[in-house]
Design a protein around this motif. Structure first.
Motif, short mmCIF file in Angstrom:
data_model
loop_
_atom_site.label_atom_id
_atom_site.label_comp_id
_atom_site.label_asym_id
_atom_site.label_seq_id
_atom_site.Cartn_x
_atom_site.Cartn_y
_atom_site.Cartn_z
N ASN A 469 1.08 -1.48 -0.28
CA ASN A 469 -0.24 0.19 0.47
C ASN A 469 0.79 1.14 -0.13
O ASN A 469 0.42 1.85 -0.69
CB ASN A 469 -0.76 -0.09 1.03
N SER A 470 2.56 1.13 0.75
CA SER A 470 2.36 2.49 0.89
C SER A 470 3.60 2.66 -0.19
O SER A 470 3.53 3.56 -1.21
CB SER A 470 3.89 2.26 1.52
N GLU A 471 3.84 1.51 -1.69
CA GLU A 471 4.12 2.05 -2.67
C GLU A 471 3.23 2.31 -3.40
O GLU A 471 3.25 3.70 -4.13
CB GLU A 471 4.71 0.38 -3.12
N TYR A 472 1.63 2.06 -3.27
CA TYR A 472 0.72 2.77 -4.07
C TYR A 472 0.62 4.55 -3.51
O TYR A 472 0.43 5.19 -4.60
CB TYR A 472 -0.38 1.84 -3.97
N ASP A 473 0.57 5.20 -2.45
CA ASP A 473 0.29 5.71 -1.99
C ASP A 473 1.79 6.61 -2.41
O ASP A 473 1.64 7.31 -3.08
CB ASP A 473 0.81 5.67 -0.16
N LYS A 474 2.87 5.88 -2.48
CA LYS A 474 3.62 7.03 -3.40
C LYS A 474 3.58 7.13 -4.79
O LYS A 474 3.74 8.66 -5.44
CB LYS A 474 5.41 6.01 -3.55
N TYR A 476 0.80 7.75 -6.19
CA TYR A 476 -0.37 8.16 -6.13
C TYR A 476 -0.35 9.46 -6.03
O TYR A 476 -0.04 10.55 -6.54
CB TYR A 476 -1.61 7.93 -5.74
N GLU A 477 1.28 9.92 -5.11
CA GLU A 477 1.48 11.41 -4.48
C GLU A 477 2.25 11.62 -5.78
O GLU A 477 1.84 13.04 -5.74
CB GLU A 477 2.13 11.24 -3.63
N THR A 494 -9.59 8.19 -8.57
CA THR A 494 -8.94 8.10 -6.78
C THR A 494 -7.44 7.35 -6.89
O THR A 494 -7.25 7.08 -7.92
CB THR A 494 -10.06 7.52 -6.17
N LYS A 495 -7.25 7.28 -5.99
CA LYS A 495 -6.42 6.31 -5.04
C LYS A 495 -6.34 5.29 -6.14
O LYS A 495 -6.02 4.06 -6.75
CB LYS A 495 -6.11 5.92 -4.37
N THR A 499 -5.17 2.93 -8.82
CA THR A 499 -4.12 2.25 -8.57
C THR A 499 -4.74 1.02 -8.98
O THR A 499 -3.34 -0.40 -8.58
CB THR A 499 -3.47 2.00 -7.54
#
Length: 605
Positions: A469-474, A476-477, A494-495, A499
């Protein structure tokens, strides 16, 4: 394979615009034999058709003679009988019809259906059971006024899509009914006692009584509230021509009109494996069917296509024909005016998403021809195009939009647009570039459009992928930092939607035979469980046969067996080719941001 080797035979019928096709399969889903009649070859003189329809260029009407369909049923079954087809072995029949088309029955329809004489043809006996001898075809464009009325009645195309799964379309049944009831032929509407879709019409003839419209098919009418699971009264009043605001009808007229149209349409048949009934005695006596042969609900042609392959939730079927069509299975009801959502015909709590593009093969062929012209190569050769496409590795910060025809998704005029990203991630339009650059650009933009628009329907599917999930967060950011909010067709992505990725992608259709194109598209779509290629030339009829087989199995077991589980257990995967594709899914996030911004500056209709 011969019929002697099987105990149970299942038939899948597909009544399309230009032919009736019947496929026979055994209890293991093995294809045994195909029968068909092409309408133009057999009935062009009798019914005055061309490509299966009668066209009025002045009005935009495109219509099919219903009696021709009745003749075709008798003709194909007669041909099967001449060949010694074992009708007595048929345990179940299902199938499909061209979606959205409607048939208008007269008052004596059920009486005629229930008392058919095997010594006379269907068309002889049912001609006067029809209130209207023609059926509006999906190509009909005579309902422009009705499109405006339907969207006005609910507040716009997005609001209509929220209710019915689709914005208003010329071909949709509700609009055709309104046209009949309010302006083109009010007398026919008054004489109509029941309205069938093409699919339920075929099932009704086989049953010998008018049967209900199947729930998944009902979603293609612009009348059915998909989430509520019932007709929408406001839209029914509009279809019946008794809408208070638009038609100036009184409250009493509105209520009576809704009640009358509900009676004409009948109840909606819920998604089920249970048979609608046994086959009509007419077919038993005339052709030799067993009176135990079950008729299972028929569905629409696109819905039948998606059940002709072993598709599971979050799988995509990508059809690369003259146009491009994306079909997918999802649990998410996230409607948009730019695509369609239908209830799935065999999977409870699931939907079929469908995205239809005008500019598919034609646009790619024009780029191919430009490349070949530059190199002095044969016009129709794909060799140079494929060589250039294979040499393109990943997104190189340039993209083109190629619409030689006006596009449906997004709704835009015919136009070409080429752009590059500068160092500040601003999009800079480019008047032209070398045709070699168009090769990767067109395949990338077409793939990214499919990926972005499928994203909301696949939201949540990334939970089964390996990325954290942290990779998806990065990801998307970074995307948000470079491009701001990402919009598709006026809705913010949306994220979760950006993703999400499909589990499997199945490529079908003409261009699926091109290794370079499908490998590039597959690498961008980024399915977590692989890309596949398969040929399904008779998908609609095959889906009908599979549906009959599954339904019969569930009835025999007296329990619901999940359709995807049943198909995966019986499907012959020898016909499915696994594609060895490079995964460039992460490498094309910038491409999604760029395409989103470019689409916002297109010239729209």
């Amino acid at each position: 394979m011969s019929y002697d080797q099987c105990n149970d035979v299942f038939l899948g019928l597909d009544l399309s615009t230009q032919q009736l096709k019947i496929i026979a399969t055994d209890e293991q889903l093995n294809h045994i034999e195909t029968f068909n009649v092409e309408f133009d070859k057999k009935y062009s003189e009798k019914y005055g058709i061309k490509k299966g329809v009668v066209v009025n260029d002045e009005t935009g009407e495109v219509l099919s003679p219903v009696a021709m369909w009745l003749d075709s049923l008798d003709y194909v079954f007669t041909e099967m009988k001449k060949k010694g087809f074992p009708f007595e072995k048929v345990k179940g029949i299902s199938g499909s019809g061209q979606q959205h088309g409607s048939v208008y029955w007269a008052e004596n329809a059920n009486e005629r259906l229930q008392n058919l004489d095997e010594n006379h043809s269907l068309s002889e006996q049912l001609a006067d059971a029809l209130a209207f001898p023609l059926s509006p075809n999906w190509q009909d464009h005579s309902t422009g006024k009705e499109i405006a009325d339907f969207e006005r009645a609910v507040g716009g195309p997005e609001e209509l899509a929220q209710i019915t799964g689709s914005r208003a379309h010329y071909r949709f049944t509700g609009l055709q009914i309104r046209k009949l009831a309010s302006r083109s032929n009010k007398n026919v509407y008054r004489k109509t006692t029941r309205v069938s879709l093409v699919s339920s019409f075929v099932a009704s003839v086989l049953l010998g009584s008018i049967t209900n419209i199947e729930q998944a098919e009902a979603c293609g009418m612009n009348l059915y509230d998909v989430q509520k699971g019932d007709y929408d009264d406001n839209l029914l009043s509009l279809a019946a021509g008794v809408h208070p605001e638009i038609d100036g009808a009184s409250q009493s007229d509105k209520e009576n009109g809704i009640r009358e149209l509900k009676k004409k349409l009948g109840n909606i048949e819920p998604i089920s494996y249970k048979a609608s009934g046994s086959i009509s005695p007419y077919f038993c006596k005339r052709y030799g069917f067993s009176n135990h042969t079950k008729i299972y609900s028929f569905t629409g042609d696109n819905l039948a296509t998606i059940i002709s392959l072993p598709l599971s939730p979050n799988d995509i079927l990508l059809s690369l024909g003259t146009s491009t069509t994306v079909l997918l299975i999802t649990e998410n009801y996230i409607p948009s005016s730019q695509y369609h959502l239908f209830k799935h015909p065999t999977m409870r709590s699931h939907y079929m998403g469908m995205i239809c593009y005008c500019n598919g093969a034609l646009a790619r062929e024009r780029i191919r021809d430009e490349v070949n012209k530059k190199y002095g190569l044969e016009k129709g050769s794909w060799d140079k195009f494929d060589e250039l496409l294979d040499s393109s590795k990943s997104f190189n910060e340039e993209l083109g939009i190629y619409f030689p025809l006006g596009e449906i998704v997004p709704n835009a005029l015919a136009q070409y647009k080429r752009s590059r990203l500068d160092s500040e991630y601003n999009i800079v339009d480019v008047e032209s570039w070398d045709p070699e650059e168009d090769v990767s650009s067109i395949v990338e933009s077409q793939s990214l459009s499919c990926r972005m628009r499928a994203g909301p329907m696949l939201s949540g599917s990334n939970l089964n992928n390996n990325s954290s999930n942290s990779e998806y967060d990065k990801i998307y950011e970074d995307l948000h930092k470079k491009f701001g909010s990402i919009y598709t067709d006026g809705k913010e992505q949306t994220k979760a939607s950006l993703t999400s990725r499909p589990h499997k992608v199945f490529f079908v259709g003409g261009a699926s035979k091109n290794n370079s194109i499908v490998k590039k598209m597959g690498s961008i779509m980024g399915p977590s469980d692989g890309n596949y290629r398969v040929e399904i030339p008779d998908a609609c009829a095959l889906g009908g046969a599979y549906k009959a087989s599954w339904s019969f199995h569930c009835e025999k077991e007296n329990k619901w067996v999940d359709y995807d589980v049943y198909i995966n257990e019986h499907f012959d995967f020898g016909d499915v080719e696994s594609l060895n594709t490079q995964d460039n899914w992460i490498g094309y996030f910038e491409g999604m941001g760029m395409l989103s911004k470019m689409e916002q500056s297109l010239k729209h209709t």
